[in-house]
Structure formats: structure tokens, C-alpha cells
Design an enzyme around this catalytic site. Structure first.
Site, short mmCIF file in Angstrom:
data_model
loop_
_atom_site.label_atom_id
_atom_site.label_comp_id
_atom_site.label_asym_id
_atom_site.label_seq_id
_atom_site.Cartn_x
_atom_site.Cartn_y
_atom_site.Cartn_z
N TYR A 1 1.06 -0.98 -0.08
CA TYR A 1 0.01 0.23 0.22
C TYR A 1 1.00 1.51 0.28
O TYR A 1 1.43 1.71 1.15
CB TYR A 1 -1.15 -0.33 0.97
CG TYR A 1 -1.83 -0.92 1.33
CD1 TYR A 1 -2.33 -1.69 0.30
CD2 TYR A 1 -2.47 -1.48 2.36
CE1 TYR A 1 -3.17 -2.95 0.32
CE2 TYR A 1 -3.30 -3.12 2.48
CZ TYR A 1 -3.82 -3.33 0.87
OH TYR A 1 -4.58 -4.31 1.43
N HIS B 1 0.43 -12.41 1.80
CA HIS B 1 -0.74 -11.11 0.93
C HIS B 1 -0.11 -12.26 -1.09
O HIS B 1 0.56 -11.79 -1.34
CB HIS B 1 0.21 -9.88 0.89
CG HIS B 1 -0.91 -9.29 0.56
ND1 HIS B 1 -0.73 -7.11 0.43
CD2 HIS B 1 -2.12 -9.27 -0.19
CE1 HIS B 1 -1.60 -6.72 0.20
NE2 HIS B 1 -2.36 -7.45 -0.52
#
Length: 322
Positions: free
Chosen positions: A54, A138
Site C-alpha cells: 500500500y 499477501h
């Protein structure tokens, strides 16, 4: 607070997803990011989720800075491994990956045991913390063999060492998450976008398996990246333009919600949180105002008649919330 699986981490029923703090799509300032976290705290949110992905680490840095004023024992932080950040000489921005930040780093897929530890160490440095409570593998979609052979055992070892409280995987699909639930000793899985008013694919196998095996589920993407927040203004689904049939479906759901004195946002959050396997729902927000709105919508009751009408109209399966 709800304890995750058999692990040592606890989460609030509503959590803050911090992708927007990493300048998702458009930039925000440090003060706005801090105000969003402060608003979450004011509304009783104590679970915060971030990732190196992010904003190329910006989300982690901003989240860590904002949480510094609070008692570390009072909140839960999750981050993710699998994308290791390396310095890059390139110019330009990271908008191709969805983040309005300079391309000062590049992502390297790495689910090796060494990569997991190195990625986590770098995250701790950016966060300014000596530990995180939850670590997810992830998006290992295209790296299943490495993730199961090396990445997961590395997380299991970190949990045994007490470095993290709970471990799991976070993905936008259900098949591999169900495999993690069946074949490993994860505490939690983060399922993004696959258990919503528009997509209940997680209900077939993943959620029942998790419930049976005592694995907690965190739901992300409750609004399917915008379509269920405000279909007229944000007709995006899974980070792309919404297909016409889904847009029409969302608009019809919104009309039903208005007839019953509720909102589509409230219904979207309520639907996700109602399943007994779900421990927390992550709401992404980029400002204090959005955080307060999410908290208001999450707390708002949704009439049973609304769900009955959706089922009668064929907008939800007959068994959904019945």
C-alpha cells in the site's frame, strides 16, 4: 474484541483498512491520514490493517506514526508479507499499481522463509513497532508452491517464537484461502471482495470450513471497491469499471434500501458481519469523515424486511441471512 482462531490476537468487529493511507488512487496529506486514524480510535476501532504494497510502504509509515500516541497494548495491527520492497532508480509514479506515490521502490514477489522475515523486519521499521499482532501471506495466487512450502512454515515459526500473535493469508479469491483453512494451522484468513452483497462465493466452502475448524475470517472489500458504497457516483467493481449487470443490481439494491429507511452502505457492512465465521469487517477510509460514516453505517440496524425483499426479488440467494 474477538480472539482470532487459536492465536493470541484480538480484533474489533469493525477494523480500518489502511490502503487509502498509502495514497490509493489519489494523494492525501499526512494530517488527513492521521485524522482518519484518530477518528477510528474515537469510534472504538482498535484493529488496523496495512501492507508494504500500500503506497510502497507509505501506509505503514503513516499508520505507525498515527498510532504512536496510543497505548500499544490497546490496539491490534496486521501487515502482510510476500511483496518485498527494494529501492528503485526509476522516476515517475506508482499509479499503474493504484497508488499516487513516487516509484522510489519496486515490489519483488518473495514467499521464501528468508523473504518473509526480511519483509516483516522492514515493516516493523516503517511502522515503528517491535511487533505486529497478525501477519498475512499477501496474494500468493501465482506463488502457491512457495507460499505453502516456505512462506507458511516461516509464519508458523514466527508465531511459535512469539514474534507475532496470529498468522494467515489474505487474498481476493476463495479457493486457495479454503486450502489454507483445510491444510494448515492458520488462525485467520482475510477474504477481500468475495463475501459481499454482490458476490457470495465465500459462502459455499470457505466460510463453512472456517467455522467448522475454528479459523476466523476477516472480510475486506465489503463495498467491492466502491459499487456498494454509492453505485451512482462510484460505479467501480474490483478496481475496474463495473459491468452493467452488476451496476444495475447495485442500483436496485440501493432503491430497496431507501424504501426500508436504510442505506446500501449499512446493508453491505451488515451482510458481511452477520456470518458467524466473520470476526471483523475492514472498512477502507481516506478521511475522518469517511471513518465516521463507516462507523455510523456499521452501527445502524438494517430491517429484516429489507433482506426479505432482496431475497424475494432474486437479488440475494434464498438462504442468505434467512
Amino acid at each position: 474484541m474477538t480472539r482470532l482462531g487459536r492465536g493470541g490476537a484480538e480484533v474489533t468487529s469493525l477494523g480500518l483498512g489502511a490502503a487509502a493511507l498509502g495514497n490509493l488512487y489519489t494523494p492525501i496529506g499526512d494530517e488527513q491520514a492521521q485524522a482518519a486514524v484518530r477518528a477510528a480510535w474515537e469510534r472504538g476501532i482498535r484493529y488496523f490493517d496495512t501492507a508494504p504494497h500500500y503506497g510502497l510502504g507509505l501506509s505503514e509509515r503513516r499508520l505507525g506514526a498515527a498510532l504512536r500516541e496510543y497505548d500499544r497494548a490497546a490496539y491490534t495491527v496486521s501487515t502482510k508479507v510476500g511483496r518485498r520492497l527494494e529501492p528503485a532508480d526509476g522516476t515517475g509514479d506508482d499509479l499503474a499499481n493504484g497508488f499516487a506515490v513516487p516509484a522510489a521502490h519496486r515490489r519483488v514477489w518473495d514467499f521464501t522463509a528468508d523473504g518473509v522475515r526480511r519483509t516483516l523486519e522492514a515493516s516493523l521499521e516503517r511502522l515503528g513497532l517491535d511487533r505486529v499482532d497478525i501477519v498475512y501471506l499477501h496474494d500468493p495466487d501465482d506463488h502457491a508452491e512457495e507460499a505453502f512450502r516456505e512462506g507458511y512454515p516461516a509464519l508458523e515459526k514466527l508465531r511459535a517464537e512469539g514474534v507475532v500473535g496470529a498468522i494467515g493469508a489474505g487474498m481476493n479469491q476463495v479457493e486457495m484461502l479454503a486450502r489454507f483453512v483445510r491444510d494448515t494451522d492458520v488462525d485467520v484468513v482475510l477474504c477481500a471482495g468475495r463475501y459481499t452483497l454482490l458476490d457470495q462465493s465465500a459462502a459455499t466452502e470457505l466460510l463453512p470450513e472456517a467455522l467448522q475448524r475454528g479459523v476466523s475470517v476477516v472480510i475486506g472489500g465489503a463495498f467491492n471497491s466502491g459499487l456498494l458504497a454509492d453505485p451512482a457516483r462510484h460505479p467501480t467493481y474490483d478496481y475496474a469499471e463495473a459491468p452493467p449487470k452488476l451496476l444495475d443490481r447495485a442500483l436496485r439494491m440501493q432503491a430497496v434500501a431507501e424504501r426500508h429507511g436504510t442505506t446500501l452502505r449499512a446493508a453491505a457492512l451488515a451482510f458481511c458481519s452477520a456470518h458467524p465465521a466473520v470476526a471483523s469487517v475492514l472498512a477502507g477510509a481516506r478521511s475522518a469523515a469517511e471513518v465516521h460514516d463507516c462507523a455510523d453505517q456499521f452501527a445502524a440496524p438494517v430491517p429484516d424486511a429489507f433482506w426479505r425483499e432482496l431475497r424475494a426479488m432474486g437479488l440475494l440467494p434464498p438462504e442468505a441471512l434467512s
